[in-house]
Design a protein around this motif. Sequence first.
Motif, PDB file in Angstrom:
ATOM      1  N   ASP A 137       0.859  -1.174   0.003  1.00  0.00           N
ATOM      2  CA  ASP A 137       0.070  -0.001   0.000  1.00  0.00           C
ATOM      3  C   ASP A 137       0.869   1.259  -0.075  1.00  0.00           C
ATOM      4  OD1 ASP A 137      -2.765  -1.365   0.113  1.00  0.00           O
ATOM      5  OD2 ASP A 137      -1.887  -1.850   2.240  1.00  0.00           O
ATOM      6  N   ILE A 138       1.860   1.205   0.675  1.00  0.00           N
ATOM      7  CA  ILE A 138       3.100   2.150   0.640  1.00  0.00           C
ATOM      8  C   ILE A 138       4.312   1.673  -0.107  1.00  0.00           C
ATOM      9  CG2 ILE A 138       4.411   3.569   1.905  1.00  0.00           C
ATOM     10  CD1 ILE A 138       2.271   3.894   3.785  1.00  0.00           C
ATOM     11  N   ALA A 139       4.867   2.352  -1.212  1.00  0.00           N
ATOM     12  CA  ALA A 139       6.189   1.889  -1.682  1.00  0.00           C
ATOM     13  C   ALA A 139       7.174   1.907  -0.956  1.00  0.00           C
ATOM     14  CB  ALA A 139       6.417   3.120  -2.832  1.00  0.00           C
ATOM     15  N   VAL A 142       9.512   4.802   0.255  1.00  0.00           N
ATOM     16  CA  VAL A 142       9.388   5.932   0.947  1.00  0.00           C
ATOM     17  C   VAL A 142       9.917   5.958   2.121  1.00  0.00           C
ATOM     18  CG1 VAL A 142       7.191   7.110   2.022  1.00  0.00           C
ATOM     19  CG2 VAL A 142       6.940   6.098  -0.343  1.00  0.00           C
ATOM     20  N   PRO A 143      10.491   7.007   2.768  1.00  0.00           N
ATOM     21  CA  PRO A 143      11.076   6.980   4.228  1.00  0.00           C
ATOM     22  C   PRO A 143      10.088   6.669   5.148  1.00  0.00           C
ATOM     23  CG  PRO A 143      12.218   8.783   2.799  1.00  0.00           C
ATOM     24  CD  PRO A 143      10.952   8.011   1.813  1.00  0.00           C
ATOM     25  N   PRO A 145       9.873   7.436   8.111  1.00  0.00           N
ATOM     26  CA  PRO A 145       9.725   9.068   9.072  1.00  0.00           C
ATOM     27  C   PRO A 145       8.841   9.964   8.133  1.00  0.00           C
ATOM     28  CG  PRO A 145      11.984   8.535   9.045  1.00  0.00           C
ATOM     29  CD  PRO A 145      11.384   7.489   8.178  1.00  0.00           C
ATOM     30  N   TRP A 146       8.867   9.760   6.916  1.00  0.00           N
ATOM     31  CA  TRP A 146       8.103  10.671   6.197  1.00  0.00           C
ATOM     32  C   TRP A 146       6.750  10.152   5.984  1.00  0.00           C
ATOM     33  CZ3 TRP A 146       8.935  15.044   3.215  1.00  0.00           C
ATOM     34  CH2 TRP A 146       7.820  15.325   2.171  1.00  0.00           C
TER      35      TRP A 146
ATOM     36  N   THR B 157       6.704  19.345   6.736  1.00  0.00           N
ATOM     37  CA  THR B 157       7.240  17.764   6.984  1.00  0.00           C
ATOM     38  C   THR B 157       8.645  17.739   5.997  1.00  0.00           C
ATOM     39  OG1 THR B 157       4.981  17.000   6.846  1.00  0.00           O
ATOM     40  CG2 THR B 157       6.707  15.480   6.444  1.00  0.00           C
ATOM     41  N   TYR B 166      17.093  12.920   6.997  1.00  0.00           N
ATOM     42  CA  TYR B 166      17.204  11.860   5.859  1.00  0.00           C
ATOM     43  C   TYR B 166      16.720  12.028   4.457  1.00  0.00           C
ATOM     44  CZ  TYR B 166      12.180  12.026   7.100  1.00  0.00           C
ATOM     45  OH  TYR B 166      10.941  12.406   7.165  1.00  0.00           O
ATOM     46  N   LEU B 184       1.448   8.103  -1.272  1.00  0.00           N
ATOM     47  CA  LEU B 184       2.774   7.045  -1.118  1.00  0.00           C
ATOM     48  C   LEU B 184       2.750   5.615  -1.699  1.00  0.00           C
ATOM     49  CD1 LEU B 184       3.282   8.221   2.733  1.00  0.00           C
ATOM     50  CD2 LEU B 184       4.233   9.214   0.672  1.00  0.00           C
ATOM     51  N   HIS B 185       1.768   5.385  -2.322  1.00  0.00           N
ATOM     52  CA  HIS B 185       1.609   4.300  -3.095  1.00  0.00           C
ATOM     53  C   HIS B 185       2.395   4.312  -4.497  1.00  0.00           C
ATOM     54  CE1 HIS B 185       0.182   1.190  -5.796  1.00  0.00           C
ATOM     55  NE2 HIS B 185      -0.295   0.368  -4.708  1.00  0.00           N
ATOM     56  N   GLY B 186       3.167   3.210  -4.646  1.00  0.00           N
ATOM     57  CA  GLY B 186       4.465   3.405  -5.547  1.00  0.00           C
ATOM     58  C   GLY B 186       3.948   3.509  -7.047  1.00  0.00           C
TER      59      GLY B 186
END
Lengths: 192, 192
Positions: A137-139, A142-143, A145-146, B157, B166, B184-186
């Motif tokens: 669901d998230i790449a 992606v850091p 913390p971000w 942010t 970072y 954030l989904h790649g």
Amino acid sequence: MSTPRKHAIRPATLEAIVEAAIRLLNVNAGATMSEIAARAGVGRATLHRHFRTRNDLVRAIGLRCIEEMNAAVRGGQDAGKPAVDRLRSMFRAVIPMGDRYSFLSLESADDAGVRQGYRAQLQWVAALVEDLKIQGDIAADVPTPWAVAQIDQLVWTGWNGIAEGYLTPDEASELAVGTLLRGLHGEARPHA
Amino acid sequence: MSTPRKHAIRPATLEAIVEAAIRLLNVNAGATMSEIAARAGVGRATLHRHFRTRNDLVRAIGLRCIEEMNAAVRGGQDAGKPAVDRLRSMFRAVIPMGDRYSFLSLESADDAGVRQGYRAQLQWVAALVEDLKIQGDIAADVPTPWAVAQIDQLVWTGWNGIAEGYLTPDEASELAVGTLLRGLHGEARPHA
DNA sequence: TATATTTGATACACTAATGTCTCATTCCTG
DNA sequence: CAGGAATGAGACATTAGTGTATCAAATATA
């Protein structure tokens, strides 16, 4: 430590003080003992009776809010559900209470205990982010913390939208999930 | 109004005071006149000579930051370019200076002039959001205030990511644009 | 260098907030 | 309804910060 020995406290009094303090400190981090007492409908001496110093009071409120937030977040959580559902129910639980937590990232951050509790929360969110990455669901690049910061901010933005009247709590949660994962561009809907 | 009649000010002195005040007020909104003077390497009396009251100083700093931000935002803008490019260059300009502006949304918000300047900034962003909607970069049904708030938060942010080490400024800007539009989904990359 | 003016240091009065204390009143509890 | 305990109100000392004034020293300008 923050509760002197001799005097007990009446539940109603404590409740009034805590509520007044939460409300005021979230609006004005420099709220005065007199202001808090007035808002609570309580004598200023009573505040000092149960919270010796202002710092004691602020710390107690901070810890209470952390605890509250903890309960709200973990309450509606079903470990069996997919990460996205957990994200959504987290937003649903926390966003409507945004006005009670906003001060956690501000003034009370100078207390060690509160800071630690807040960090624990962020780590919980970080774990959720890792799950979201595993589920795709998230790449992966992606850091973390971000993503965590983004989620944190979305809670505030969501509450703000409700407070300003252009969103209902449900809409805010949906919008938060959608914005986080898919952004504001309409067409790409990987999960539709 | 905030500049008394009799005394002129030496440019170096003014510069030192302004810089010290910006730095301190962004970290601690309740910074003291003594603290600011010390940080500026200047006598406390000198502060009062040129900014009669603390409010005068805070207001002056607030206005200056707004102006600075204005210049940064509008500086790199080419009205002919697509909205996405304008969004990107806005992020590039503002994110690295995030630590100078964060206090605009806090304490100084109780000054009418600063508040007005800040609102003007938000309206400028709102106009950009409308352009992004027209270009199809942002879905038409996204509430504009939501998008504006999102952009506002992304600046913070982004700066935070740089401050914590970072992210580089360029990465932060790219990540901000990507997060805003695509989330954030790649995989979904409508603009790739 | 001579002059004018800003600056630094210091002392001062004033205010707002904190924290302590006392005592009459109100509220629970038995 | 009586006794004990928490509360409210107010007085008080203390502290920290603000804002003003003064004067010697540093600094710019001519």
